[in-house]
Design an enzyme around this catalytic site. Structure first.
Site, PDB file in Angstrom:
ATOM      1  N   SER A 107      28.327  44.454  49.693  1.00 55.20           N
ATOM      2  CA  SER A 107      29.479  44.156  50.536  1.00 55.20           C
ATOM      3  C   SER A 107      29.036  43.473  51.839  1.00 55.20           C
ATOM      4  O   SER A 107      28.482  42.377  51.788  1.00 55.20           O
ATOM      5  CB  SER A 107      30.249  45.463  50.762  1.00 55.20           C
ATOM      6  OG  SER A 107      31.437  45.245  51.441  1.00 55.20           O
ATOM      7  N   ASP A 158      38.808  43.659  42.739  1.00 50.57           N
ATOM      8  CA  ASP A 158      38.377  43.921  44.114  1.00 50.57           C
ATOM      9  C   ASP A 158      39.404  43.363  45.103  1.00 50.57           C
ATOM     10  O   ASP A 158      39.572  42.147  45.196  1.00 50.57           O
ATOM     11  CB  ASP A 158      37.012  43.251  44.324  1.00 50.57           C
ATOM     12  CG  ASP A 158      36.371  43.626  45.641  1.00 50.57           C
ATOM     13  OD1 ASP A 158      37.096  44.095  46.542  1.00 50.57           O
ATOM     14  OD2 ASP A 158      35.153  43.444  45.762  1.00 50.57           O
ATOM     15  N   HIS A 189      35.977  47.239  44.495  1.00 47.58           N
ATOM     16  CA  HIS A 189      34.880  46.927  45.428  1.00 47.58           C
ATOM     17  C   HIS A 189      33.702  47.894  45.240  1.00 47.58           C
ATOM     18  O   HIS A 189      32.602  47.623  45.695  1.00 47.58           O
ATOM     19  CB  HIS A 189      35.414  47.007  46.863  1.00 47.58           C
ATOM     20  CG  HIS A 189      34.590  46.240  47.855  1.00 47.58           C
ATOM     21  ND1 HIS A 189      34.376  44.882  47.759  1.00 47.58           N
ATOM     22  CD2 HIS A 189      33.898  46.657  48.964  1.00 47.58           C
ATOM     23  CE1 HIS A 189      33.601  44.493  48.773  1.00 47.58           C
ATOM     24  NE2 HIS A 189      33.303  45.552  49.503  1.00 47.58           N
TER      25      HIS A 189
HETATM   26  C1  MLT Z   1      32.572  42.275  55.044  1.00 42.65           C
HETATM   27  O1  MLT Z   1      31.471  41.749  55.236  1.00 42.65           O
HETATM   28  O2  MLT Z   1      33.383  42.471  55.958  1.00 42.65           O
HETATM   29  C2  MLT Z   1      32.889  42.725  53.647  1.00 42.65           C
HETATM   30  O3  MLT Z   1      33.166  41.730  52.817  1.00 42.65           O
HETATM   31  C3  MLT Z   1      33.882  43.759  53.551  1.00 42.65           C
HETATM   32  C4  MLT Z   1      33.340  45.001  54.136  1.00 42.65           C
HETATM   33  O4  MLT Z   1      32.194  45.064  54.528  1.00 42.65           O
HETATM   34  O5  MLT Z   1      34.105  45.963  54.194  1.00 42.65           O
END
Ligand code: MLT
Length: 208
Positions: A107, A158, A189
């Site tokens: 993420s 996601d 996610h």
């Molecule tokens: C981000 O970098 O903000 C991600 O895609 C989402 C997250 O970290 O929650």
């Protein structure tokens, strides 16, 4: 603003020629989060796990965001530069090979790994990107200078990643020279066992 050091855990494998897995957590995580996951990958890699220097209401992140999925791109540029400089310096003090670093990010961690791939083609030997999204709206084509091998896994359901934009991002990585293996799973996610099983297989086939 000056670069700040990042909190980290470093576990050497004991082999001077080893690749180093660079662990990059998701929002609200820290440098301990992904260590249990990489225990699935055997003990032949050095482990370098970082904590992001940004705090969003107490939750560590690798760079600021303006809203869900809307990145503060100036901060992302700065934090990517800061992280790469930190890793290069740490390679000298901890004694790992800076040309053999493989990012493993989930993420938000996958997004700074992606920013590193496009800003510093040639720096990462490889990257495992779990649930990534394109880090910058516009990415300048610097030519096919990256030799990185990339494992990229997305969730069909996601809600935080724009599924239509994913193929465009993969095409950008490929045109920068990266060799991308893409998987899409019927999930959200969250990480699944399939991410771990397939990335483990990819890692052992590509880096040993
Ligand atoms: C981000 O970098 O903000 C991600 O895609 C989402 C997250 O970290 O929650």
């Amino acid at each position: 603003m000056d670069f700040q050091p990042l909190k980290y855990i470093y576990k050497p494998s004991g082999n001077p020629d080893a690749y180093t897995l660079l662990l990059l957590h998701g929002t609200g995580g820290d440098e301990t989060d992904l260590i249990p996951l990489v225990q699935n990958f055997g003990d032949s890699y050095n482990i370098l796990s970082l904590r992001g220097n940004v705090s969003e209401n107490g939750m560590p992140r690798f760079f600021k965001r303006l809203g869900m999925g809307i990145f503060d791109e100036a901060d992302l540029h700065f934090r990517t530069n800061e992280m790469v400089a930190f890793i290069k310096e740490l390679a000298g003090t901890e004694g790992f090979d800076p040309t053999k670093v493989i990012a493993l990010g989930y993420s938000n961690g996958a997004n700074i790994a992606g920013a590193t791939l496009v800003k510093y083609p040639g720096f990462l030997a490889g990257a495992i990107l779990y649930r990534p999204m394109q880090p910058f709206k516009t990415i300048e084509n610097k030519g096919a200078n990256s030799k990185a091998r990339v494992f990229f896994s997305s969730g069909q359901l996601d809600p935080t990643v724009n599924r239509e934009a994913t193929q465009g991002y993969i095409d950008i990585l490929k045109s920068s020279g990266s060799d991308v293996e893409f998987h899409e799973f019927p999930t959200g996610h969250n990480l699944t066992q399939a991410d771990i099983t397939l990335s483990k297989k990819w890692l052992s086939e590509n880096f040993h």
